[in-house]
Design an enzyme around this catalytic site. Structure first.
Site, PDB file in Angstrom:
ATOM      1  N   CYS A   1       0.871  -1.179   0.000  1.00 53.25           N
ATOM      2  CA  CYS A   1       0.000   0.000   0.000  1.00 53.25           C
ATOM      3  C   CYS A   1       0.904   1.224   0.000  1.00 53.25           C
ATOM      4  O   CYS A   1       1.722   1.388  -0.899  1.00 53.25           O
ATOM      5  CB  CYS A   1      -0.980  -0.017   1.167  1.00 53.25           C
ATOM      6  SG  CYS A   1      -0.219  -0.122   2.790  1.00 53.25           S
TER       7      CYS A   1
ATOM      8  N   ARG B   1      -2.061  -0.874   5.572  1.00 55.03           N
ATOM      9  CA  ARG B   1      -3.319  -1.389   5.047  1.00 55.03           C
ATOM     10  C   ARG B   1      -3.104  -2.767   4.413  1.00 55.03           C
ATOM     11  O   ARG B   1      -3.959  -3.633   4.462  1.00 55.03           O
ATOM     12  CB  ARG B   1      -3.896  -0.421   3.994  1.00 55.03           C
ATOM     13  CG  ARG B   1      -4.456   0.851   4.582  1.00 55.03           C
ATOM     14  CD  ARG B   1      -4.824   1.857   3.495  1.00 55.03           C
ATOM     15  NE  ARG B   1      -3.676   2.567   2.967  1.00 55.03           N
ATOM     16  CZ  ARG B   1      -3.737   3.512   2.034  1.00 55.03           C
ATOM     17  NH1 ARG B   1      -4.893   3.854   1.514  1.00 55.03           N
ATOM     18  NH2 ARG B   1      -2.652   4.121   1.612  1.00 55.03           N
TER      19      ARG B   1
END
Lengths: 284, 178
Positions: free
Chosen positions: A240, A245
């Protein structure tokens, strides 16, 4: 009720956690985006471990050395055989990130509380502002699992060149390159926008429901197996912006769907988008 | 004495800051100065508690604004849905905001701004240094990565103030001639 998760034991329910609040073999750990949330109120007995202050090295862009990790655990009353249950805000992003980091150091018994902080609060379960103190425990470091679950830029390049699956879990605008970096996050910024060529964009949030719990195995399989075409033996790299994430997607692929070879590229876009002469793709 | 033509140019704000320094004008409006001083003197836990207090005290959004919680008023830099509203009453800035209870850091910071900027003028708001978050000693409790969203809030307030001034009927440059 449909097929179970591949490794259902890593996911525990809020009910389960509430039944184990006083279990000395279990340590509950809150990991949040918003560091003040723990002070607002947390699960009784839970300690706070912060990805930025506790798990990341403050000078080198890396995680703390193994001995420091052992000290961190010891300080929070975590022994090497303690079962650690993570929960947090933002549908457990940071809980999964901490889970991933603990896995790097070889800690074995790790769990995530499904639904995270939000579900616990929504269900009005017990909360306290009292900060617990536990007697230090001996922590014997396990075998590092870094090479299994973490990948560095040179290997990402080889992975890309070999045409192996890459998943970019950022928002569509970050993926296309329209959004170079989040405004006012200059130190998390990148000189170039776009994505690693060949990467498929599946925003992390597609794996969770509104209430913060994970989607069912069938729903997840529909996305990653059928839509994306990931095969059981595939070597997969997820990334990410800074690797937080994507650790949620790593968790989903590894434990809920059972893909055995998933690695998180924590250098992520803040590294790739600044590297000289690496390939970059723009647009969707 | 700067020429009127500089108004609204990108340099206007910088010039204002320089003038403030040269004339020893305080950089922060009185209310904000008091809050910053209190935070700076506090230790780590007190600072956390102060920020949490602000978070609890955020006044609810006036009803007429609550209906306007749209993309145009959302602060993009923040992970959580934070909405800011800047209105001008003559030369006075009126700030309103909404931020989720489950994002106490940013909620506390917008609440701090609302309280600290009560009665502040356009010029006073524009003069606030961009490192306000650092001046409050927040990086020490939040970490460097987290404070950037907060700096984004301040920048957004200033941009909105400039926008509000540009769209409000021009009066005879009140407040400029001091």
């Amino acid at each position: 009720m449909g097929e179970p998760y591949a490794h259902p034991e890593v996911l525990v329910s809020a009910d389960w956690v509430e039944r184990h609040l006083d279990d000395p073999n279990i340590r509950i750990v809150e990991s949040d985006e918003d560091i003040l949330l723990y002070d607002v109120g947390h699960i009784p007995g839970a300690v706070r471990i912060d990805w930025q202050r506790d798990l990341q090295d403050q000078i080198i862009r890396d995680y703390i050395p193994a001995e420091k990790f052992a000290e961190l655990c010891s300080r929070h009353g975590i022994a090497d055989d303690t079962t650690v249950v993570f929960y947090g805000d933002q549908s457990n992003w940071w809980a999964c990130y901490a889970f991933w980091a603990f896995t790097l150091y070889g800690h074995q018994n790790l769990r995530v509380m499904n639904g995270g902080r939000k579900l616990w609060m929504d269900q009005r379960r017990p909360v306290t502002t009292e900060i617990p103190h536990y007697p230090p425990r001996d922590y014997v470091l396990g075998q590092s699992r870094e090479s299994e679950i973490r990948v560095f830029r040179d290997d990402v390049l080889k992975h890309q060149q070999a045409g192996k699956p890459l998943i970019d879990v950022r928002s569509p605008r970050e993926f296309t390159g329209e959004l170079l970096h989040m405004e006012d996050y200059p130190q998390e910024g990148s000189l170039r926008g776009g994505h690693i060529p060949g990467a498929k964009n599946v925003p992390w949030s597609r794996a969770v429901r509104e209430d913060g719990t994970f989607k069912t195995a069938e729903e997840l399989r529909a996305i990653y197996r059928h839509e994306l075409g990931l095969l059981p033996g595939d070597e997969i790299v997820v990334y990410c912006r800074i690797g937080e994430r994507s650790s949620l997607t790593w968790f989903v692929l590894t434990y809920l769907l059972g893909y055995p070879h998933v690695r998180n590229y924590d250098g992520s876009w803040t590294e790739w988008g600044n590297l000289v002469r690496v390939p970059i793709a723009r647009g969707s | 004495m700067k020429p009127e033509s500089h108004r609204g140019s990108p340099f206007a704000e910088i010039e204002d800051r320089w003038e403030a320094v040269e004339r020893r004008t305080p950089l922060l409006p009185e209310g904000l100065e008091a809050i910053v001083a209190e935070l700076r003197e506090a230790d780590r836990q007190e600072r956390i508690d102060l920020l949490l207090d602000f978070s609890r005290r955020l006044p609810p959004l006036p009803e007429r604004l609550a209906a306007q919680k749209d993309a145009a008023h959302r602060v993009e830099e923040c992970q959580s849905p934070v909405y800011l509203f800047v209105e001008l009453l003559d030369d006075q800035v009126i700030l309103s905001a909404d931020a989720p209870v489950e994002a106490p850091t940013v909620r506390g910071f917008v609440s701090l701004l609302i309280e600290g900027l009560k009665g502040a003028t356009v010029e006073e708001v524009l003069r606030i240094p961009n490192d306000l978050v650092e001046r409050c000693g927040l990086p020490e409790i939040l970490g460097m990565l987290r404070v950037r969203g907060l700096s984004g809030v301040l920048r957004r307030v200033k941009t909105d103030v400039l926008r509000a001034r540009a769209s409000s009927p021009r009066r005879d440059s009140a407040g400029d001639g001091t």
